[in-house]
Design a protein around this motif. Structure first.
Motif, short mmCIF file in Angstrom:
data_model
loop_
_atom_site.label_atom_id
_atom_site.label_comp_id
_atom_site.label_asym_id
_atom_site.label_seq_id
_atom_site.Cartn_x
_atom_site.Cartn_y
_atom_site.Cartn_z
N GLN A 95 37.27 43.83 40.22
CA GLN A 95 36.07 44.22 39.17
C GLN A 95 36.83 44.76 37.85
OE1 GLN A 95 32.88 44.64 39.18
NE2 GLN A 95 32.80 45.60 37.02
N VAL A 96 38.12 45.28 37.90
CA VAL A 96 39.07 45.56 36.93
C VAL A 96 39.34 44.14 36.04
CG1 VAL A 96 41.17 46.35 36.07
CG2 VAL A 96 40.08 47.55 37.94
N HIS A 97 39.64 42.98 36.85
CA HIS A 97 39.83 41.85 36.10
C HIS A 97 38.55 41.28 35.44
CE1 HIS A 97 43.55 41.72 38.76
NE2 HIS A 97 43.84 40.61 38.01
N VAL A 98 37.22 41.56 36.11
CA VAL A 98 36.17 41.12 35.50
C VAL A 98 35.96 41.80 33.91
CG1 VAL A 98 33.40 41.03 35.70
CG2 VAL A 98 35.20 40.17 37.67
N GLU A 99 36.04 43.22 34.15
CA GLU A 99 35.86 43.76 32.88
C GLU A 99 36.82 43.44 31.72
OE1 GLU A 99 36.63 47.91 34.18
OE2 GLU A 99 34.79 48.01 35.16
N TYR A 100 38.16 43.13 32.21
CA TYR A 100 39.03 42.60 31.02
C TYR A 100 38.39 41.43 30.66
CZ TYR A 100 43.35 41.13 28.91
OH TYR A 100 44.47 40.73 28.13
N ILE A 101 38.04 40.25 31.34
CA ILE A 101 37.41 39.25 31.14
C ILE A 101 36.38 39.16 30.08
CG2 ILE A 101 36.46 36.92 31.66
CD1 ILE A 101 38.38 37.14 34.21
N GLU A 102 35.41 40.06 30.49
CA GLU A 102 34.23 40.38 29.73
C GLU A 102 34.62 40.83 28.36
OE1 GLU A 102 31.83 42.42 31.90
OE2 GLU A 102 30.91 40.67 33.03
N ALA A 189 39.25 34.23 48.85
CA ALA A 189 37.96 33.65 48.27
C ALA A 189 37.38 34.46 47.09
CB ALA A 189 36.83 33.77 49.51
N LEU A 190 37.77 35.62 46.97
CA LEU A 190 37.30 36.45 45.51
C LEU A 190 37.90 35.96 44.72
CD1 LEU A 190 37.01 40.05 47.44
CD2 LEU A 190 35.10 38.52 46.56
N PHE A 191 39.38 35.84 44.87
CA PHE A 191 40.01 35.44 43.51
C PHE A 191 39.83 33.90 43.29
CE2 PHE A 191 42.47 39.24 44.13
CZ PHE A 191 42.75 39.68 43.01
N SER A 196 37.05 30.36 38.89
CA SER A 196 35.87 29.80 38.52
C SER A 196 35.01 30.64 37.33
CB SER A 196 35.12 29.39 39.60
OG SER A 196 35.72 28.52 40.44
N PHE A 197 34.88 31.84 37.74
CA PHE A 197 34.11 32.84 36.69
C PHE A 197 34.78 32.83 35.40
CE2 PHE A 197 33.57 37.14 34.87
CZ PHE A 197 32.60 37.10 34.74
N MET A 198 36.09 32.88 35.28
CA MET A 198 37.01 33.22 34.02
C MET A 198 36.74 31.85 33.33
SD MET A 198 40.83 34.16 33.81
CE MET A 198 41.32 32.77 34.52
N PHE A 323 28.53 36.78 39.33
CA PHE A 323 29.85 36.73 39.30
C PHE A 323 30.50 35.14 39.80
CE2 PHE A 323 33.77 36.42 42.07
CZ PHE A 323 34.80 37.06 40.96
N LEU A 324 29.40 34.66 40.47
CA LEU A 324 29.73 33.33 41.00
C LEU A 324 29.29 32.20 39.77
CD1 LEU A 324 28.23 32.86 44.55
CD2 LEU A 324 30.87 33.46 43.59
N VAL A 325 30.01 31.11 39.84
CA VAL A 325 29.54 30.12 38.94
C VAL A 325 27.97 29.59 38.78
CG1 VAL A 325 31.91 29.05 38.96
CG2 VAL A 325 30.21 28.01 40.18
N ARG A 326 27.68 28.90 37.58
CA ARG A 326 26.50 28.58 37.39
C ARG A 326 25.97 27.72 38.38
NH1 ARG A 326 28.61 25.37 32.84
NH2 ARG A 326 27.81 27.13 31.67
N GLY A 327 24.73 27.98 38.99
CA GLY A 327 24.13 27.24 40.09
C GLY A 327 24.43 27.56 41.37
N ALA A 328 25.30 28.54 41.71
CA ALA A 328 25.67 28.73 42.97
C ALA A 328 24.74 29.70 43.68
CB ALA A 328 27.04 29.36 43.01
#
Length: 533
Positions: A95-102, A189-191, A196-198, A323-328
């Motif tokens: 979650q901390v990585h996602v906040e930084y990316i956004e 799997a999460l990373f 892909s999300f990044m 969180f996942l890529v488009r279409g997943a």
């Protein structure tokens, strides 16, 4: 005994921790000293401050993970593998990585780095050599703003990629019966999904930034927000829209935009319904005020648009990005038929400029909701297919007072139906009685009645005496109310007055009425006593 993969994880954490510290000191902190002079610069500075806070939280989490790995390597027997922060709190680290990316992509969308770098050109020219420590292949002739974008992007992308590979190797090295193997596989799997999300988030941010340059300043100011991302563009995947005949169609993660010259028609995705009926030549969108038909010469382009719009609507209703890529996991999803949202009607008609907040079904108010007009009139109750249906309370403001007339009754297809209660502010006259029965609501009007002698139109105590005398007439004979309207003796005989409330004002009265299937029956008006009585 610790495995080589764990030692590699420790080394990777040390490198990333040092990189984050250099980014903060060489890039982010100097950018925060800029003094913007316009609204765009102030917005960029706010986003940079937010990014600095996210970078600080990411450094703290990485530092904690580094300490747990060091403890594991020093005391492998006492500190189990499953106790590592990277495995025990994988969701928190992610979650901390996602906040930084956004936060980083928001700065990219509005070009916050370029705007802040222009204010201190001389300072950044001298820091180009230090920035090379964070970059691979820095273009000497490139702008400092572009160099800063790469300085924050490349280390994070490399770090996440190495994390996913090392965790996969560690999971393969562990035996099937190892207690920590499931945690390692889950973290890998999460990373992998984070990687892909990044990539998807960065691609969307760059596409959105390029879009703002292609639009006029007026459209850019109206549509550009830091959190908005471009998902689809009709210039990339051609599509036509009728009946509005849009020149260009833009799908963002929160709105659908149809461009016609310098005008933009926007549709909130929370109030967009994709018709589930399949058609190879077009698909149908429902909105509160428009019905749109999307068509394309190539069926595959139409399928892509339909799928992307469906995904975007479902994500907007969930209130957060997937969180996942488009279409997943969304290949066969459909937009929910029923939902709750708020909308202000702009089209001409009965609901023009009215705001509805409540439940919807396929583009129309359906269920419980509140309808408010700019003049203060509002209706609270049940709706069916866009019309008032069921019990509802309608408040109509007085023209010269900060007070309301209140109508509590049942409705059917947008009109009053059955029994109800009317509470008005003014004295009972023939005009206000007709208004109280629905003239101001615009649903139906009471029929005009011929005027009666003035002696029978008395108000107050005279009205009560007239109504009492009327009750003594024979069955079937007509009687006249104090408000000047006629009613039958049957209606008067079945009416029973309510207990007056001492909290009402001296000029307040309550009416009871019943609307039959063929005729309008009314009952006398009762004037409430003053608060002092």
């Amino acid at each position: 005994m610790c495995s080589p993969e764990e030692a590699a994880l420790l080394q990777q954490e040390e490198v990333f921790t040092a990189t984050l510290a250099r980014i903060s000191s060489l890039v982010l902190q100097p950018l925060l000293t800029a003094e913007p002079s316009d609204a765009r610069g102030r917005e960029g500075l706010r986003l940079l401050q937010q990014l600095h806070g996210c970078a600080q939280r990411l450094w703290e989490v990485t530092e904690r993970s580094l300490r747990s790995l060091r403890e594991r390597l020093r005391h492998p027997e006492a500190v189990k593998l499953e106790s590592l922060l990277l495995l025990r709190e994988a969701d928190r680290v992610l979650q901390v990585h996602v906040e930084y990316i956004e936060s980083y992509t928001s700065c990219v969308v509005v070009q916050a780095f370029q705007t802040a770098a222009k204010q201190r050109r001389d300072y950044w020219r001298g820091r180009r050599k230090a920035l090379r420590q964070l970059l691979w292949g820095l273009n000497p002739g490139g702008s400092m703003g572009t160099a800063m974008v790469q300085a924050l992007r490349q280390p994070l992308a490399h770090h996440v990629q190495k994390y996913a590979l090392l965790l996969l190797s560690l999971g393969d090295a562990l035996g099937e019966g190892h207690p920590a193997r499931e945690l390692v596989v889950q973290a890998a799997a999460l990373f992998g999904d984070l990687q892909s999300f990044m990539k998807q988030a960065l691609d969307q941010a760059e596409a959105t930034q390029a879009l703002w340059h292609s639009l006029s300043g007026r459209l850019r100011d109206a549509l550009c927000t830091p959190a908005r991302r471009l998902l689809q563009d009709s210039q990339d995947v051609p599509v036509t829209v009728t009946p509005l005949q849009a020149e260009r169609v833009l799908l963002f993660d929160d709105i659908l935009v149809l461009l016609q010259g310098h005008r933009a028609h926007t549709f909130d995705l929370k109030l967009v319904w994709v018709d589930p009926e399949q058609d190879g030549r077009a698909f149908h969108l429902l909105t509160p005020e428009e019905e749109l038909f999307f068509g394309s010469k190539r069926p595959q382009d139409l399928v892509l648009w339909r799928h992307t719009v469906t995904q975007a609507v479902c994500r907007a209703l969930r209130g957060k990005k997937d969180f996942l890529v488009r279409g997943a996991g969304l290949a066969s999803c459909e937009t929910p038929a029923c939902r709750s949202a708020a909308h202000t009607f702009l089209a001409e008609g009965r609901l023009c400029r009215a705001t509805y907040e409540g439940e919807w079904c396929r583009g129309r108010p359906h269920g419980r909701g509140t309808l408010k007009w700019p003049d203060g009139k509002n209706h609270v109750g049940s709706f069916c297919q866009g019309l008032e249906h069921g019990f509802g309370i309608c408040l109509v403001p007085q023209a010269a007072e900060d007070k309301f007339d209140c109508y509590k009754c049942h409705w059917r297809d947008g009109s009053m139906c059955g029994y109800g209660i009317c509470t008005a502010r003014m004295r009972c006259t023939r005009a206000t009685s007709r208004r109280a029965c629905g003239m101001a609501l615009g649903s139906w009007r009471a029929p005009r009645r011929p005027l009666v002698p003035a002696s029978t139109r008395a108000t107050g105590s005279g009205a009560s005496a007239a109504a009492t005398g009327s009750r003594k007439t024979a069955a079937g004979a007509s009687a006249t109310l104090a408000c000047g309207r006629q009613t039958s003796a049957t209606a008067l005989g079945s009416w029973s007055p309510r207990q007056a409330s001492a909290t009402r004002g001296p000029s307040r009265q309550t009416r009871w009425w019943a609307q039959g299937p063929s005729s309008l029956k009314t009952t006398p008006c009762v004037r409430a006593p003053s608060p002092g009585t």
